[in-house]
Design a protein around this motif. Structure first.
Motif, PDB file in Angstrom:
ATOM      1  N   GLN A  36      36.062   6.604  76.232  1.00 23.27           N
ATOM      2  CA  GLN A  36      37.576   6.322  76.920  1.00 23.27           C
ATOM      3  C   GLN A  36      38.545   6.586  76.145  1.00 23.27           C
ATOM      4  OE1 GLN A  36      37.811   5.704  80.250  1.00 23.27           O
ATOM      5  NE2 GLN A  36      35.587   5.978  80.145  1.00 23.27           N
ATOM      6  N   ILE A  40      41.374   9.608  76.833  1.00 20.16           N
ATOM      7  CA  ILE A  40      42.992   9.513  77.058  1.00 20.16           C
ATOM      8  C   ILE A  40      43.681  10.194  75.996  1.00 20.16           C
ATOM      9  CG2 ILE A  40      42.520   7.280  78.124  1.00 20.16           C
ATOM     10  CD1 ILE A  40      43.586   5.857  75.797  1.00 20.16           C
ATOM     11  N   ARG A  76      44.675   4.523  84.859  1.00 23.12           N
ATOM     12  CA  ARG A  76      45.385   5.122  83.668  1.00 23.12           C
ATOM     13  C   ARG A  76      46.918   5.028  84.245  1.00 23.12           C
ATOM     14  NH1 ARG A  76      42.812  10.927  81.937  1.00 23.12           N
ATOM     15  NH2 ARG A  76      40.737  10.210  81.429  1.00 23.12           N
ATOM     16  N   ARG A  98      46.193  -3.704  75.918  1.00 26.31           N
ATOM     17  CA  ARG A  98      46.066  -2.166  76.464  1.00 26.31           C
ATOM     18  C   ARG A  98      45.658  -1.211  75.260  1.00 26.31           C
ATOM     19  NH1 ARG A  98      51.505  -0.308  79.495  1.00 26.31           N
ATOM     20  NH2 ARG A  98      52.405  -1.593  77.968  1.00 26.31           N
ATOM     21  N   THR A 100      46.087   2.514  74.065  1.00 23.22           N
ATOM     22  CA  THR A 100      47.228   3.639  74.128  1.00 23.22           C
ATOM     23  C   THR A 100      47.050   4.872  73.531  1.00 23.22           C
ATOM     24  OG1 THR A 100      48.814   1.926  75.004  1.00 23.22           O
ATOM     25  CG2 THR A 100      49.629   4.131  74.510  1.00 23.22           C
ATOM     26  N   ILE A 113      49.601   7.861  77.510  1.00 28.03           N
ATOM     27  CA  ILE A 113      48.695   7.364  78.369  1.00 28.03           C
ATOM     28  C   ILE A 113      47.986   6.169  78.022  1.00 28.03           C
ATOM     29  CG2 ILE A 113      46.501   8.086  79.703  1.00 28.03           C
ATOM     30  CD1 ILE A 113      47.194  10.822  79.208  1.00 28.03           C
ATOM     31  N   SER A 114      47.879   5.017  78.669  1.00 24.90           N
ATOM     32  CA  SER A 114      47.282   3.834  78.494  1.00 24.90           C
ATOM     33  C   SER A 114      46.546   3.376  79.407  1.00 24.90           C
ATOM     34  CB  SER A 114      48.424   2.762  78.283  1.00 24.90           C
ATOM     35  OG  SER A 114      49.198   2.673  79.477  1.00 24.90           O
ATOM     36  N   VAL A 115      45.463   2.571  78.907  1.00 25.40           N
ATOM     37  CA  VAL A 115      44.420   1.943  80.074  1.00 25.40           C
ATOM     38  C   VAL A 115      44.118   0.550  79.531  1.00 25.40           C
ATOM     39  CG1 VAL A 115      43.136   3.956  80.482  1.00 25.40           C
ATOM     40  CG2 VAL A 115      42.279   2.660  78.450  1.00 25.40           C
TER      41      VAL A 115
END
Length: 436
Positions: A36, A40, A76, A98, A100, A113-115
């Motif tokens: 993951q 990202i 995302r 998060r 990032t 982009i962060s999750v």
């Protein structure tokens, strides 16, 4: 054996799960997390190149260009910040911690982009749970396979042990069937060959005993007739007394020969799973009237459902001998009871309230021709031989009052009689009453 196979299998599978399953589960969770993070980062780099290309071509930056980069296995949040302060954003805004990934494009545009850290952790936990579930399924399948394999190996061995017990008890032709296990079948084949060799020897011995008994009966019968003739023809009281004493000795010898002939005919009987309740119930029906006539009481008790390995007729004969001895030589109430012995035996005790066995007679009570004077001295000796032939033992457990203990092998509760024991009747037939 069944328990050992199960223990070995469980230990082996447990070691395999600990050494392989757990490391694999944690490695899978770690790889999911790293995947993951790498996705990202790659998406951020691709978005930066897309932004530079649009700026060079003088194409407007809009939210539509962010749609492909906002999609993924984990929701995302995508942001684009230009040098002049123009900002674009799209996607799920996660609360809490998060993960990032940020990239600075060649046109000095900041792309991020962060999750959610929780979403990535939950995905890793699902992978971990999947591996653990697979390990549990493998563990259960291994136990089921071990149970099946242990039954497949232990049942033929129990069957073979029962057949060997039959052979040792005189049944020289046990019913043996192939088990499918090569090593066990080899032992069974050798056991069958040994049975054939013993059959000839036992047949010759029984024939010799029968011939000797028949040969002795003829002169003994003639001698009895001659003594009776002397008693009837003589007028001398002394001669008549001596003739009567000699006749009693001859009659006792005839009875001994008859017992020997009966014992030789019964040698080599089949050892089977015998219902103890059925045999003891037969003794109640047979002896209760006799005890009632003598003004005494016979009490017989047993545990339901108990089966023992014995020769049916021999077991009934031994019990009849002990009960008759109690009637002749004992006093008061005669009690016959059964109780568990060790985990593999049953004890049948026959006792009364009489004076018991004298100290002089007790050490030799099971020897032949040893009697208190009211019998031939063969009853208890033959009873012990019959019990020994079935793999049990008969002992004088208590002298005063007398208590005789009969130890027999118990049929285990887990042994399915119709499948693992050699074929034969489960309940002994009603025997003829035996007199000493």
């Amino acid at each position: 054996m069944r328990r050992r196979v199960l223990q070995t299998t469980i230990a082996t599978v447990s070691v395999a799960v600990v050494l392989l399953g757990l490391p694999l589960a944690f490695l899978g969770a770690y790889l999911v997390r790293q995947t993951q993070v790498q996705e990202i980062r790659t998406a951020a780099a691709s978005l930066g190149r897309e932004v530079d290309q649009r700026i060079e071509q003088d194409v407007e930056l809009d939210e539509e260009m962010l749609v492909p980069f906002a999609q993924g296995q984990v929701p995302r949040h995508v942001t684009v910040l230009t040098p002049d302060g123009y900002e674009l954003s799209m996607g799920h805004t996660a609360g809490g911690p998060r993960i990032t990934a940020e990239e600075m494009s060649l046109q000095d545009v900041l792309v991020g982009i962060s999750v959610s850290w929780w979403e990535v952790s939950w995905l890793s936990a699902r992978v971990l749970g999947l591996v653990v579930a697979a390990a549990l399924v493998a563990f259960a399948a291994s136990i089921a396979l071990a149970i099946w394999q242990s039954d497949r190996l232990s049942a033929p061995l129990v069957y073979l042990a029962a057949s060997a017990e039959q052979l040792g008890s005189g049944q020289v032709r046990p019913h043996l069937e192939p088990s499918g296990v090569e090593e066990i079948d080899l032992v069974a084949s050798e056991l069958a060959r040994s049975a054939d060799r013993m059959a000839g020897r036992l047949a010759a011995e029984r024939q010799l005993a029968a011939d000797a008994s028949h040969q002795l009966r003829t002169p003994l019968t003639a001698l009895s007739m001659r003594l009776e003739e002397i008693m009837m023809t003589t007028d001398d009281d002394r001669v008549r007394t001596e003739a009567r004493i000699c006749l009693e000795q001859v009659e006792r010898l005839v009875a001994v020969v008859g017992d020997l002939l009966t014992n030789s005919r019964k040698a080599g009987g089949t050892t089977e799973a015998v219902s103890l309740a059925e045999v003891l119930h037969q003794q109640v029906e047979e002896w209760s009237p006799t005890f009632a006539e003598a003004g005494r009481q016979l009490v017989i008790g047993w545990e339901p459902g108990v089966e023992v390995l014995a020769t049916p007729g021999a077991l009934a004969q031994v019990l009849a001998t002990l009960i008759e001895n109690s009637l002749k030589h004992g006093g008061g109430t005669t009690t016959v009871s059964s109780r568990p012995g060790t985990s593999r035996s049953v004890v049948i005790e026959v006792g009364d309230e009489g004076a018991g066995v004298s100290d002089d007679l007790a050490p030799q009570i099971f020897e032949r021709n040893v009697t208190s004077g009211a019998g031939t001295g063969l009853g208890l000796a033959l009873a012990r031989d019959l019990v020994s032939a079935d793999g049990g033992r008969l002992e004088l457990a208590q002298r005063r009052p007398a208590v005789f203990a009969l130890f027999l092998a118990k049929v285990p509760a887990g042994m399915r009689t119709g499948e693992v024991l050699p074929h034969g009747a489960v309940v002994a037939p009603r025997p003829e009453r035996r007199r000493r």
